[in-house]
Design a protein around this motif. Structure first.
Motif, PDB file in Angstrom:
ATOM      1  N   UNK A  70      31.332  43.202  48.544  1.00 26.25           N
ATOM      2  CA  UNK A  70      32.704  43.664  48.790  1.00 26.25           C
ATOM      3  C   UNK A  70      33.717  42.633  48.304  1.00 26.25           C
ATOM      4  N   UNK A  71      33.403  41.349  48.496  1.00 25.11           N
ATOM      5  CA  UNK A  71      34.286  40.285  47.993  1.00 25.11           C
ATOM      6  C   UNK A  71      34.428  40.386  46.484  1.00 25.11           C
ATOM      7  N   UNK A  72      33.295  40.626  45.810  1.00 23.93           N
ATOM      8  CA  UNK A  72      33.323  40.767  44.347  1.00 23.93           C
ATOM      9  C   UNK A  72      34.154  41.967  43.917  1.00 23.93           C
ATOM     10  N   UNK A  73      34.048  43.055  44.682  1.00 21.80           N
ATOM     11  CA  UNK A  73      34.832  44.250  44.368  1.00 21.80           C
ATOM     12  C   UNK A  73      36.323  43.967  44.491  1.00 21.80           C
ATOM     13  N   UNK A  74      36.711  43.321  45.580  1.00 20.85           N
ATOM     14  CA  UNK A  74      38.123  42.990  45.794  1.00 20.85           C
ATOM     15  C   UNK A  74      38.611  42.050  44.697  1.00 20.85           C
ATOM     16  N   UNK A  75      37.796  41.028  44.383  1.00 20.45           N
ATOM     17  CA  UNK A  75      38.176  40.064  43.353  1.00 20.45           C
ATOM     18  C   UNK A  75      38.356  40.749  42.004  1.00 20.45           C
ATOM     19  N   UNK A  76      37.419  41.631  41.639  1.00 17.82           N
ATOM     20  CA  UNK A  76      37.512  42.331  40.350  1.00 17.82           C
ATOM     21  C   UNK A  76      38.735  43.234  40.286  1.00 17.82           C
ATOM     22  N   UNK A  77      39.045  43.899  41.404  1.00 20.98           N
ATOM     23  CA  UNK A  77      40.231  44.752  41.440  1.00 20.98           C
ATOM     24  C   UNK A  77      41.497  43.921  41.277  1.00 20.98           C
ATOM     25  N   UNK A  78      41.515  42.751  41.929  1.00 22.67           N
ATOM     26  CA  UNK A  78      42.675  41.863  41.832  1.00 22.67           C
ATOM     27  C   UNK A  78      42.830  41.350  40.400  1.00 22.67           C
ATOM     28  N   UNK A  79      41.729  40.907  39.807  1.00 23.19           N
ATOM     29  CA  UNK A  79      41.758  40.407  38.433  1.00 23.19           C
ATOM     30  C   UNK A  79      42.186  41.509  37.471  1.00 23.19           C
ATOM     31  N   UNK A  80      41.721  42.746  37.735  1.00 20.38           N
ATOM     32  CA  UNK A  80      42.116  43.873  36.894  1.00 20.38           C
ATOM     33  C   UNK A  80      43.601  44.141  36.987  1.00 20.38           C
ATOM     34  N   UNK A  89      45.351  41.626  34.918  1.00 18.15           N
ATOM     35  CA  UNK A  89      45.175  41.915  33.490  1.00 18.15           C
ATOM     36  C   UNK A  89      46.140  42.998  33.025  1.00 18.15           C
ATOM     37  N   UNK A  90      46.371  43.998  33.892  1.00 18.59           N
ATOM     38  CA  UNK A  90      47.305  45.073  33.527  1.00 18.59           C
ATOM     39  C   UNK A  90      48.734  44.553  33.409  1.00 18.59           C
ATOM     40  N   UNK A  91      49.000  43.410  34.048  1.00 17.94           N
ATOM     41  CA  UNK A  91      50.319  42.788  33.946  1.00 17.94           C
ATOM     42  C   UNK A  91      50.362  41.726  32.853  1.00 17.94           C
ATOM     43  N   UNK A  92      49.235  41.626  32.106  1.00 18.14           N
ATOM     44  CA  UNK A  92      49.174  40.662  31.025  1.00 18.14           C
ATOM     45  C   UNK A  92      48.869  39.249  31.478  1.00 18.14           C
ATOM     46  N   UNK A  93      48.289  39.106  32.684  1.00 19.05           N
ATOM     47  CA  UNK A  93      47.971  37.790  33.216  1.00 19.05           C
ATOM     48  C   UNK A  93      46.466  37.563  33.234  1.00 19.05           C
ATOM     49  N   UNK A  94      46.059  36.338  32.968  1.00 24.14           N
ATOM     50  CA  UNK A  94      44.650  35.975  32.984  1.00 24.14           C
ATOM     51  C   UNK A  94      44.297  35.427  34.365  1.00 24.14           C
ATOM     52  N   UNK A  95      43.159  35.865  34.917  1.00 18.16           N
ATOM     53  CA  UNK A  95      42.768  35.469  36.267  1.00 18.16           C
ATOM     54  C   UNK A  95      42.564  33.959  36.369  1.00 18.16           C
ATOM     55  N   UNK A  96      41.908  33.366  35.371  1.00 22.30           N
ATOM     56  CA  UNK A  96      41.666  31.927  35.395  1.00 22.30           C
ATOM     57  C   UNK A  96      42.981  31.153  35.367  1.00 22.30           C
ATOM     58  N   UNK A  97      43.932  31.622  34.570  1.00 22.01           N
ATOM     59  CA  UNK A  97      45.241  30.976  34.511  1.00 22.01           C
ATOM     60  C   UNK A  97      45.970  31.108  35.848  1.00 22.01           C
ATOM     61  N   UNK A  98      45.811  32.268  36.474  1.00 29.21           N
ATOM     62  CA  UNK A  98      46.437  32.482  37.782  1.00 29.21           C
ATOM     63  C   UNK A  98      45.887  31.482  38.795  1.00 29.21           C
ATOM     64  N   UNK A  99      44.558  31.305  38.816  1.00 30.33           N
ATOM     65  CA  UNK A  99      43.943  30.361  39.746  1.00 30.33           C
ATOM     66  C   UNK A  99      44.444  28.942  39.492  1.00 30.33           C
TER      67      UNK A  99
END
Length: 304
Positions: free
Chosen positions: A171-181, A184-194
């Motif tokens: 479930x954590x992975x699902x939430x994380x993937x949804x957040x990262x997605x 991405x739709x806003x043009x942001x990279x998850x690694x850069x966000x972290x």
């Protein structure tokens, strides 16, 4: 809401004066220096800045008040200690700024013309009626969301249980993937966000753990209630949902893993049926509150 409509439909017009005032929109060119050296990301040309918006480093915007069009001005600031770029945090900096044109916000009048411009009503009174109707629908929907949330919270809180670590991890992975997605739709990279928030995947997953555990517990409890009460999703509803899904993906993709898709849809459609059943059994009271309380802006204890 009407004031917000005015703001949303305002125009920026060039002002007939030379000096910058609070609330102005100023076109600026700037380059930032730390210890006399320009730093990465500290320069821009033709940047439109609203004076008083607080979007720049504290102290920057205030020093532009009184500056004149065409003037070159040195702005001295100190980056906040918690600034997202560690190499700039707490550093003193000088921005060499050139003042361009000055604009101010011009609000449209609240009249029938504005209503027609928005394209959904012909008169201001009709617009007011629509706004009121939209707000009532918004409050009703948010109230129901809050009610369902609180009911689920009561179920989870009052049902002692241990859940498998593997389910929480999934479930954590699902939430994380949804957040990262979403990023991405806003043009942001998850690694850069972290990196911007000074975190990493491990820390982020740890922060998600309580939410993931809550979600898993809620799913297990609601599934158990559905089984005990014989609540099911008719095959027709699942097929109708598949038809809607077919409108957004091709038939070949839809036909793949059809059994799995049906199972997921059935589970998705089951939850609101279980919640409706529980709401019928629950003892629900109504309370009045201001919009600020409702939005959690004041008296959060009452708003909950």
């Amino acid at each position: 809401a009407l004031k917000q409509l005015q703001e949303n439909n305002a125009e920026l017009v060039v002002v007939d004066r030379e000096e910058v005032q609070a609330g102005d929109f100023v076109m600026i060119d700037f380059t930032g220096y730390v210890d006399g050296e320009p730093f990465s990301g500290g320069a821009a040309q033709g940047h439109m800045l609203e004076i008083g918006s607080g979007t720049f480093i504290p102290g920057f915007e205030e020093q532009l008040i009184g500056a004149k069009v065409g003037e070159k001005k040195d702005i001295q600031v100190t980056f906040p200690e918690e600034y997202h770029s560690e190499n700039l945090a707490g550093q003193e900096a000088v921005f060499k700024v050139t003042i361009g044109e000055i604009k101010a916000k011009q609000l449209p009048e609240l009249n029938d013309d504005l209503a027609k411009t928005l394209g959904e009503t012909d008169t201001l009174e009709e617009l007011k009626d629509k706004i009121r109707s939209d707000m009532e629908r918004y409050v009703e929907n948010r109230s129901m969301e809050r009610l369902r949330h609180n009911l689920t919270l009561e179920l989870v809180t009052n049902t002692p249980m241990e859940v498998p670590v593997s389910m929480v991890k999934r479930e954590s992975n699902t939430i994380l993937n949804e957040f990262a997605g979403g990023l991405a739709r806003q043009g942001l990279d998850f690694e850069q966000y972290l990196e911007m928030i000074g975190s990493n995947v491990e820390k982020f997953e740890e922060q998600l753990r309580p939410r993931a555990e809550h979600n898993v517990k809620a799913d297990l409890i609601l599934d158990a209630i559905a089984e005990l009460e014989g609540i099911e999703v008719p095959e027709e509803e699942v097929n109708n949902a598949l038809e809607v899904m077919a409108e957004s993906i091709d038939e070949e993709s839809l036909s793949e893993n059809m059994a799995e898709r049906k199972a997921i849809l059935s589970k998705f459609l089951l939850r609101p049926k279980v919640m409706d059943f529980l709401l019928e059994q629950a003892n629900i009271t109504e309370s009045e509150m201001t919009m600020d309380e409702f939005e959690g802006k004041t008296s959060p204890e009452e708003a909950n």
